[in-house]
Design an enzyme around this catalytic site. Structure first.
Site, PDB file in Angstrom:
ATOM      1  N   SER A 286       0.843  -1.199   0.000  1.00  0.00           N
ATOM      2  CA  SER A 286       0.000   0.000   0.000  1.00  0.00           C
ATOM      3  C   SER A 286       0.877   1.248   0.000  1.00  0.00           C
ATOM      4  O   SER A 286       2.094   1.167   0.206  1.00  0.00           O
ATOM      5  CB  SER A 286      -0.885   0.011   1.243  1.00  0.00           C
ATOM      6  OG  SER A 286      -0.074   0.270   2.378  1.00  0.00           O
ATOM      7  N   LYS A 287       0.236   2.368  -0.203  1.00  0.00           N
ATOM      8  CA  LYS A 287       0.953   3.637  -0.190  1.00  0.00           C
ATOM      9  C   LYS A 287       1.632   3.845   1.171  1.00  0.00           C
ATOM     10  O   LYS A 287       2.719   4.376   1.261  1.00  0.00           O
ATOM     11  CB  LYS A 287      -0.033   4.766  -0.493  1.00  0.00           C
ATOM     12  CG  LYS A 287       0.582   6.134  -0.341  1.00  0.00           C
ATOM     13  CD  LYS A 287      -0.232   7.200  -0.991  1.00  0.00           C
ATOM     14  CE  LYS A 287      -0.166   8.529  -0.248  1.00  0.00           C
ATOM     15  NZ  LYS A 287       1.124   8.871   0.310  1.00  0.00           N
TER      16      LYS A 287
END
Ligand code: GLU
Length: 530
Positions: A286-287
């Site tokens: 994920s970011k």
């Protein structure tokens, strides 16, 4: 149909697909939703679609899936286009250049979907649902209280809700005539095994009882992703759907939609790509992982239009697009050989979906850096100079342009990014201080006189080049009966101000006689003056 017949039937359908695949032109699509910047997983999906198509002289389409207007993010569409442009994945048909099966933006195709929803209602595979948001919430609460593990609108629940299966025909008509808001839901069959073949996962089977009655058409007059996706893939002649694993749970519904719409024989093949996992532990990358571990998860820098928050991108971080692409290709695919460096052309040649694994691919930021380093080393000094100049200017370093190819040549073995070459700024500037660690260990009573004598030796060489300087240095050590460690580290720090870097004699040759001797003397003086 008994189970044998069913199996034979499936085989026949599968064979028909194979035939179609072999005979007809391959057409694949990348179908992002413009809900934000494209994650590197999305770029990988685009890349694998592109490689698959190009390997077979097929077509690579781009379709913007923007049926959910509430999630539309301004700028996201341009971002998708610019990202593909950056890495050179040229589309054959897309919203900007058009094509024979356009429009390529679902919002521009909105009038096209209703007849298919209607067809599904009329054939009994879908129904109108009039439940309000409150009623849906109430239903979920009720199921939760009854300890139903996965509360959803399904074959059991539907008969307790307000829809065209429970209301009388007259009442349904009245509600429709009064323009009451409704959705259309798919009528999931009970107890049916939905089976399909996935090019990566083999046969996949799911019990329809575990699936819910998904909304396929919304009250705003737009289809949901599921219906629009199937209708468009059909109308655009898509032969293979290659997409991320997160869509695997939706695939059984898609299979049924193809069947109910009567398109089973021409249905595309499916391939669900493995997840891209975080570098540490399990779970999808994920970011947040990127922020936490310091690497971008987006191809290009992205500024959130609402919050103004800036997320870093591979391009702006100084990655070569070739390295980014090469890294992406290895997220889930391998060539089955030792070769790791592939150009886009070579990837097209080497790619096959059979060599894509189903196990999640761990993202490795170090490896990405390694790829960049390989491409950096492969570049000509001249091309690196062009990239370097803006960095030098920004750092306020003054330089002679003619010096830069040699500088780049010396620094390129030590850098993974052009910007990292700025560590060698001492090539252009006298050091202002020296590392204390080296001095406290190496500076001895005799050091000053030894270095002065050495400087004199250097002064007298016929040719001020690295080889001659090194030979003279070795001769000096022999004559003085000194070990390498007595003067070499001091020489380096006086010349550069740092403890490591390219060969000292290369540095001296680069600086020239006057400058390098001045630096050595300055170092000695600074030490003598305490
Ligand atoms: N619009 C979907 C997405 O955003 C596409 C999924 C598919 O390829 O079917 O990923």
């Amino acid at each position: 149909m008994n189970s044998w017949e069913k199996l034979l039937n499936e085989r026949a359908i599968f064979a028909a697909h194979l035939k179609k695949t072999i005979l007809s032109e391959v057409r694949v699509r990348f179908a992002p939703s413009p809900t934000g910047p494209l994650h590197l997983g999305g770029v990988r999906t685009a890349l694998f679609n592109y490689l698959f198509a190009k390997k077979q002289n097929g077509k690579f389409l781009l379709r913007i899936e923007d049926t959910d207007q509430t999630r539309y993010v301004p700028g996201a569409e341009d971002y998708i286009r610019e990202s593909l442009e950056w890495i050179g994945l040229e589309t054959d048909e897309d919203p900007w250049k058009g094509g024979d099966s356009g429009p390529y933006r679902q919002s521009e195709r909105r009038d096209l979907y209703w007849p298919y929803a209607k067809q599904l209602i009329e054939s009994g595979h879908a129904y109108y649902a009039f439940d309000t948001a409150e009623e849906l919430e109430e239903m979920r609460e009720r199921l939760k209280r009854a300890k139903v593990p996965n509360p959803q609108y399904n074959s059991t629940v539907r008969m307790t809700m307000k829809n065209s299966l429970t209301l009388s025909a007259d009442e349904v008509k009245e509600r429709l005539d009064n323009n009451e808001p409704y959705t259309v839901r798919i009528k999931m069959p009970r107890n049916e095994e939905v089976r399909f073949h996935d090019m990566i996962r083999g046969w996949v089977q799911v019990q329809s009882t575990n699936l819910d009655d998904k909304v396929i058409f919304k009250s705003d007059g737009m289809p949901t992703y599921h219906l629009a996706n199937i209708v468009d893939d059909h109308l655009m002649g898509i032969t293979h759907v290659i997409r991320g694993e997160e869509w695997l749970p939706s695939a059984p519904l898609h299979i049924l939609l193809y069947r109910y719409l009567g398109w089973e024989d021409s249905r595309p093949e499916f391939a669900h790509l493995p997840l891209i996992l975080k570098p540490d532990g399990n779970g999808k990358l994920s970011k947040r992982d990127g922020d936490r571990l310091g690497f971008p998860v987006f191809p290009l820098e992205w500024t959130d239009p609402e919050s103004g928050e800036v997320s870093s991108g591979y391009k702006q971080k100084g990655y070569f697009k070739e390295a980014f692409l090469n890294m992406l290709a290895f997220l889930g695919w391998n060539p089955g050989t030792e070769q790791e460096i592939f150009s886009l052309e070579q990837l097209i040649e080497a790619f096959s979906i059979e060599r894509v694994g189903k196990a999640g691919a761990k993202f490795d930021a170090e490896k990405t850096r390694w790829f960049n380093q390989q491409y950096l080393r492969d570049r000509s000094n001249e091309s690196l100079v062009d990239i370097l100049i803006p960095y030098l200017d920004k750092a306020g370093i003054s330089y002679e342009k003619e010096q830069l190819p040699a500088f780049v040549g010396l620094m390129k073995e030590r850098a993974a990014f052009v910007e990292e070459m700025l560590e060698g700024r001492y090539f252009f500037e006298q050091p202002t201080s020296y590392p204390e660690k080296v001095l406290s260990k190496k500076w001895k009573e005799k050091s000053a006189s030894q270095l002065y004598s050495l400087a004199e030796e250097f002064e007298s060489v016929d040719s001020y080049d690295a080889e001659t300087l090194e030979a003279r240095f070795k001769q000096f050590l022999e004559e003085q009966e000194l070990g390498m460690g007595a003067v070499m580290p001091l020489l380096r720090v006086f010349l550069t101000g740092v403890g490591s870097g390219p060969g000292v004699f290369d540095v001296m040759a680069f600086l020239g006689k006057e400058e390098s001797l001045a630096r050595i003397k300055l170092g000695i003086e600074r030490q003598n003056n305490g």
